[in-house]
Design an enzyme around this catalytic site. Structure first.
Site, PDB file in Angstrom:
ATOM      1  NE  ARG A  28     -13.870  41.300 -52.000  1.00  0.00           N
ATOM      2  CZ  ARG A  28     -14.239  41.409 -50.741  1.00  0.00           C
ATOM      3  NH1 ARG A  28     -14.011  42.515 -50.091  1.00  0.00           N
ATOM      4  NH2 ARG A  28     -14.851  40.426 -50.140  1.00  0.00           N
ATOM      5  CB  CYS A  60     -19.793  35.171 -51.479  1.00  0.00           C
ATOM      6  SG  CYS A  60     -18.195  34.437 -51.318  1.00  0.00           S
TER       7      CYS A  60
HETATM    8  P1  IMP Z   1     -24.086  39.692 -47.488  1.00  0.00           P
HETATM    9  O1  IMP Z   1     -24.445  40.626 -46.376  1.00  0.00           O
HETATM   10  O2  IMP Z   1     -24.442  38.264 -47.176  1.00  0.00           O
HETATM   11  O3  IMP Z   1     -24.666  40.129 -48.799  1.00  0.00           O
HETATM   12  O4  IMP Z   1     -22.500  39.699 -47.610  1.00  0.00           O
HETATM   13  C1  IMP Z   1     -21.754  40.864 -47.831  1.00  0.00           C
HETATM   14  C2  IMP Z   1     -20.282  40.514 -47.773  1.00  0.00           C
HETATM   15  O5  IMP Z   1     -19.925  39.634 -48.847  1.00  0.00           O
HETATM   16  C3  IMP Z   1     -19.338  41.677 -47.955  1.00  0.00           C
HETATM   17  O6  IMP Z   1     -19.169  42.454 -46.804  1.00  0.00           O
HETATM   18  C4  IMP Z   1     -18.048  40.986 -48.388  1.00  0.00           C
HETATM   19  O7  IMP Z   1     -17.298  40.497 -47.308  1.00  0.00           O
HETATM   20  C5  IMP Z   1     -18.547  39.800 -49.165  1.00  0.00           C
HETATM   21  N1  IMP Z   1     -18.443  40.028 -50.618  1.00  0.00           N
HETATM   22  C6  IMP Z   1     -18.716  41.131 -51.333  1.00  0.00           C
HETATM   23  N2  IMP Z   1     -18.560  40.930 -52.656  1.00  0.00           N
HETATM   24  C7  IMP Z   1     -18.165  39.652 -52.788  1.00  0.00           C
HETATM   25  C8  IMP Z   1     -17.847  38.842 -53.913  1.00  0.00           C
HETATM   26  O8  IMP Z   1     -17.949  39.238 -55.067  1.00  0.00           O
HETATM   27  N3  IMP Z   1     -17.446  37.575 -53.627  1.00  0.00           N
HETATM   28  C9  IMP Z   1     -17.346  37.095 -52.355  1.00  0.00           C
HETATM   29  N4  IMP Z   1     -17.687  37.804 -51.274  1.00  0.00           N
HETATM   30  C10 IMP Z   1     -18.080  39.076 -51.489  1.00  0.00           C
END
Ligand code: IMP
Length: 496
Positions: free
Chosen positions: A416, A317
């Site tokens: 989104r 993100c």
């Molecule tokens: P991770 O487990 O730290 O990889 O975070 C996953 C979460 O990041 C997802 O469930 C979303 O809420 C968020 N997310 C997914 N795609 C994006 C993006 O492109 N930008 C910002 N947040 C994202």
């Protein structure tokens, strides 16, 4: 003047848990990881519960049908990604609901008039060497024969040779009747020394294939998350724009729960979406993401069945860099959990909250729960496994898998990130990346859950509720973070 919070916002790695008294009742074997997924009234049970407090992210690179099946078999739940055509998302939901342990719907099928060239091409595409031959070339057509690599020799047979000339015809196949159990199917496999047993109905229509090699894998899993009809439980992501068409298709396909997916859920479009769904369907719907009391209360009053918390903490993100919005994940959870508890006291209605994004270490899961989350959502964690939908790529001596954000150009998930109007995404909020390949979901999840239970045991908690009520957390200084890793020693190379 703008409001300025007096406290800094903090993230998981700034906290540690202080052990509480560990007793016989909270040894790892006695720990119950069950947790509510959707809202319930005081004194009642949530109508939808998870057996482990983990769900997979609503992302193209994470939650498809294969990951959803693997995770539900281990007690968690996937939200199938919504950034795809309605029909293909509904089809993924259908595949999960149709899944029967050990019974595989054939995805390599041809007709009697196909050629050896078609067989080879299909084998290269799907990687499967067993091909069902049906009257219409579909997985549910009338079964006319079966082809395995033993039926042809690429070096000798002409590529134009027709399938009906070299398939094993139906009359020579051993088949099982629809309705037999997995262990009955397995007895037939052993008795006839088969590798694969097709399961057909009384009209000879194909329903499943049962493979000898899968049997051990498919013995009953005690945590498996099943609905009242013994089907796996699955969720689906939706957006606040095409819900009038998407929701009926998902409900019809059998989705057990929906979640509105947005990087900023404190919006009138989420309220409109919730109100519409609540007026027409009986399916539970989560909403989010929010990071504070106000956002939480807004979605609860609009009818959300659970609320997802977190902006900007996800590994892929870049929302905080691009838009300057977000909040440390720990602070967000702590504030929303306290709003949730107040709401419960006032109304007797408990709204589960999900900590979404930013889980890096397994113990972060316990921190999130101790801070008040009822379950966590993870993307990066699951993208690393065999069952995620992305490509495995060789890198140096090992492998990596692709992982990209829903806000990246690659995902092109316009709904989104726009503001509810028909404008295209003007900038990216996520990156396209790789994560280290880690193997099978069930093996990794088992290790994670063992660690989660060991930490809960140290905290003296036999349940997530107890952890939320009795955990003690402390902030750590930057110097004590250094103390937390191996330090002042010369590390040996790992031997494998
Ligand atoms: P991770 O487990 O730290 O990889 O975070 C996953 C979460 O990041 C997802 O469930 C979303 O809420 C968020 N997310 C997914 N795609 C994006 C993006 O492109 N930008 C910002 N947040 C994202």
């Amino acid at each position: 003047m703008a409001y300025i919070y007096s406290d800094v916002s903090r993230t998981f790695s700034e906290y540690l848990l202080i052990p509480n008294l560990t007793t016989e009742k909270c040894t790892p074997n006695n720990i119950d990881l069950g947790t509510p997924l959707v809202k319930y009234k005081k004194g009642e049970e949530s109508s939808l519960k998870l057996n482990i407090p983990i769900v997979s992210a609503i992302m193209q690179s994470v939650s498809n049908d294969t990951l959803a099946i693997a995770l539900a078999r281990c007690g968690g739940l996937s939200f199938i990604y919504g950034s795809q055509a309605i029909e293909s998302q509904a089809e993924m939901v259908r595949k999960v609901k149709k899944y029967k342990s050990g019974f595989v719907v054939s995805d390599s099928n041809l007709t009697v008039n196909s050629t050896l060239k078609d067989v080879i091409e299909l084998k290269n595409k799907t990687g499967h060497s067993t091909i069902a031959i049906t009257d219409d070339g579909t997985s549910s057509g009338k079964l006319l024969g079966l082809i395995t690599t033993r039926d042809y020799r690429i070096s000798r047979d002409p590529l134009g040779r027709k399938v009906h000339e070299f398939m094993t015809p139906f009359s020579k196949l051993v088949v099982g009747n629809l309705g037999i159990s997995l262990s009955e199917a397995n007895d037939i496999i052993w008795e006839h020394k088969l590798n694969c047993l097709p399961i057909v109905d009384e009209n000879q229509n194909l329903h499943y294939l049962v493979f000898r090699k899968d049997y051990d894998d498919h013995k009953q899993n005690p945590y498996e998350l099943l609905d009242n009809n013994k089907r796996l439980v699955v969720g689906a992501g939706i957006n606040s724009r095409d819900y009038e068409e998407r929701v009926p298709a998902l409900v019809e396909a059998g989705a057990d729960v929906l979640c509105i997916d947005s990087s900023d859920g404190f919006s009138v479009w989420q309220k409109n979406t919730l109100e519409h769904i609540k007026s027409k369907y009986n399916v539970p719907v989560g909403a989010g993401n929010v990071v504070d009391r106000e956002g939480f209360m807004y979605l609860v009053e609009a009818g959300a069945d659970f609320v997802k918390v977190g902006i900007g903490g996800g590994s892929i993100c870049i929302t905080r860099e691009q838009k300057g919005i977000g909040r440390g994940q720990a602070t967000s959870i702590i504030e929303v959990a306290s709003a949730r508890d107040e709401y419960f006291k006032r109304t007797g209605i408990y709204i589960p909250i999900c900590s979404d994004g930013g889980i890096v270490h397994d113990y972060h899961i316990v921190l999130a729960l101790a801070m008040g989350a009822d379950f966590v959502m993870m993307g990066r964690y699951f993208a690393r496994f065999d069952e995620s939908p992305t490509k495995k790529v060789k890198s140096g001596n090992g492998y990596v898998k692709e992982y990209w954000g829903e806000g990246s150009n690659r995902a092109r998930n316009w709904q989104r990130y726009d503001l509810g109007e028909n404008q295209n995404m003007k900038f990216e909020e996520g990156v396209d990346s790789y994560v280290p390949y880690a193997g099978k979901l069930s093996d990794n999840l088992e290790t994670t859950l063992n660690k989660v239970k060991a930490t809960m045991s140290s905290c003296g908690s036999a349940t997530i509720r107890e952890l939320q009520e009795t955990a003690r957390l402390t902030l750590v200084s930057s110097t004590s973070i250094i103390e937390g890793g191996a330090h002042d020693v010369i590390l040996k190379e790992k031997e494998y």
